[in-house]
Write a protein that holds these residues in place. Structure first.
Motif, short mmCIF file in Angstrom:
data_model
loop_
_atom_site.label_atom_id
_atom_site.label_comp_id
_atom_site.label_asym_id
_atom_site.label_seq_id
_atom_site.Cartn_x
_atom_site.Cartn_y
_atom_site.Cartn_z
N SER A 174 -11.58 -22.76 -6.27
CA SER A 174 -10.95 -22.51 -7.44
C SER A 174 -9.77 -23.89 -7.90
O SER A 174 -9.79 -24.05 -9.16
N ASP A 215 -27.26 -22.85 -11.34
CA ASP A 215 -25.95 -22.33 -10.87
C ASP A 215 -24.93 -23.32 -10.93
O ASP A 215 -24.92 -24.16 -10.00
N ARG A 238 -9.36 -15.09 -5.74
CA ARG A 238 -10.60 -15.92 -6.89
C ARG A 238 -10.20 -15.79 -8.00
O ARG A 238 -10.28 -16.45 -8.97
N TYR A 269 -19.54 -26.85 -8.55
CA TYR A 269 -18.28 -26.81 -8.30
C TYR A 269 -18.23 -26.58 -6.97
O TYR A 269 -16.89 -27.51 -6.31
N ASP A 318 -9.12 -18.06 -11.02
CA ASP A 318 -10.29 -18.63 -12.10
C ASP A 318 -9.97 -18.02 -13.60
O ASP A 318 -10.14 -18.64 -14.31
N PRO A 338 -17.08 -12.41 -12.82
CA PRO A 338 -16.24 -12.75 -11.54
C PRO A 338 -17.08 -13.03 -10.52
O PRO A 338 -18.06 -12.78 -10.42
O1 CDP Z 1 -20.80 -16.85 -6.08
P1 CDP Z 1 -19.41 -16.66 -6.32
O2 CDP Z 1 -19.43 -15.74 -7.74
O3 CDP Z 1 -18.54 -16.44 -5.41
O4 CDP Z 1 -18.98 -18.31 -6.90
P2 CDP Z 1 -19.50 -19.25 -7.48
O5 CDP Z 1 -20.50 -19.13 -8.74
O6 CDP Z 1 -20.58 -19.67 -6.57
O7 CDP Z 1 -18.33 -20.34 -7.97
C1 CDP Z 1 -17.40 -20.71 -7.23
C2 CDP Z 1 -16.29 -21.00 -8.02
O8 CDP Z 1 -16.51 -22.34 -8.96
C3 CDP Z 1 -15.51 -20.01 -8.91
O9 CDP Z 1 -14.63 -19.25 -8.05
C4 CDP Z 1 -14.83 -20.69 -9.94
O10 CDP Z 1 -13.56 -21.41 -9.32
C5 CDP Z 1 -15.72 -22.20 -10.09
N1 CDP Z 1 -16.60 -22.22 -11.16
C6 CDP Z 1 -15.81 -22.59 -12.43
O11 CDP Z 1 -14.80 -22.53 -12.34
N2 CDP Z 1 -16.75 -22.53 -13.61
C7 CDP Z 1 -18.14 -22.19 -13.36
N3 CDP Z 1 -18.89 -22.45 -14.34
C8 CDP Z 1 -18.51 -21.76 -12.24
C9 CDP Z 1 -17.95 -21.82 -11.23
#
Ligand code: CDP
Length: 234
Positions: free
Chosen positions: A109, A33, A190, A38, A194, A11
């Protein structure tokens, strides 16, 4: 030849990215990353919406996903290697800070729930591994959808208050009780979005090792994953 994949899902603010980067460094892998992509597509969507005079609202109401992806392709939204990770660029400019703005975080999201956007990003991630790169990839659906064949999958969790306090510290913001409670609420919203979307929701793969980092410090969680990787011969 395909590269080796270590998948780290979990998460929001569970420490995936910073952990994945350090694990990659220790294994001599690259850190990918997926969230940065996204966030990058969300930045593109917000910019296009602003140019159309629809800034501030839902960018998907102003611009269709195909137009967003065409702009991402034409203007070069990309991750470029920098040491053991990648930096995000768009239109030739570094956008690592811009993709982590509150505005992008608030919209990412919704943008991530669009199937063609997920397919475009998954294509990019898989192409890098097909090219032979050994990677630690972090995200929400890496072990379940993007690289289900990965031999090592880790699902990182931590208590909501811990995640909120860590995220505020990472941003250099004050972490009093009210600020932590507010950040925990934003993270929970979030996570809810997700986890409940119909396509590639945040979920632990059946064969993932779950690692609760609430009581671990950064070095310990890195060491734990590196040990798992070494035990698989990486
Ligand atoms: O760093 P944090 O955990 O806050 O978020 P992030 O890894 O930068 O990802 C941002 C957003 O991208 C997430 O809240 C998801 O909505 C989306 N995401 C996704 O849907 N699938 C992934 N493999 C990675 C991110």
């Amino acid at each position: 030849m395909s590269g080796t994949v270590v998948a780290i899902d979990g998460p929001a603010a569970s420490g995936k990215s910073s952990t994945a980067r350090k694990v990659a460094e220790e294994l001599g892998f690259q850190h990918l990353d997926s969230g940065a992509l996204y966030r990058g597509v969300t930045l593109v969507a917000l910019e296009l919406a602003r140019v159309r005079g629809a800034g501030g609202g839902d960018p998907l109401a102003a611009v269709d996903p195909e137009t967003i992806l065409r702009s991402a392709e034409d203007r070069g939204l990309m991750l470029q290697p920098d040491g053991h990770g990648f930096s995000a660029y768009y239109a030739g400019e570094p956008v690592d800070d811009a993709i982590r703005s509150d505005q992008v975080t608030a919209r990412v999201s919704a943008v991530s729930a669009v199937p063609v956007i997920r397919e475009w990003i998954n294509g990019r991630l898989r192409a890098m591994v097909r090219a032979g790169m050994d990677v630690v990839v972090d995200g929400r659906d890496i072990g379940t959808v993007v690289f289900p064949e990965a031999e090592l999958k880790v699902f990182l969790t931590a208590a909501p208050q811990t995640r909120a306090a860590r995220r505020l510290a990472q941003q250099g913001s004050s972490a009093d009780r009210v600020a932590v409670a507010e950040e925990a609420e934003r993270l929970a919203a979030r996570d809810q979005a997700d986890s409940t979307r119909s396509i590639a929701p945040l979920a632990r793969a059946a064969d993932a090792v779950e690692l609760d980092t609430t009581e671990l410090d950064f070095q310990e969680q890195v060491a734990c994953i590196v040990a798992l990787a070494r035990s698989r011969g990486y």
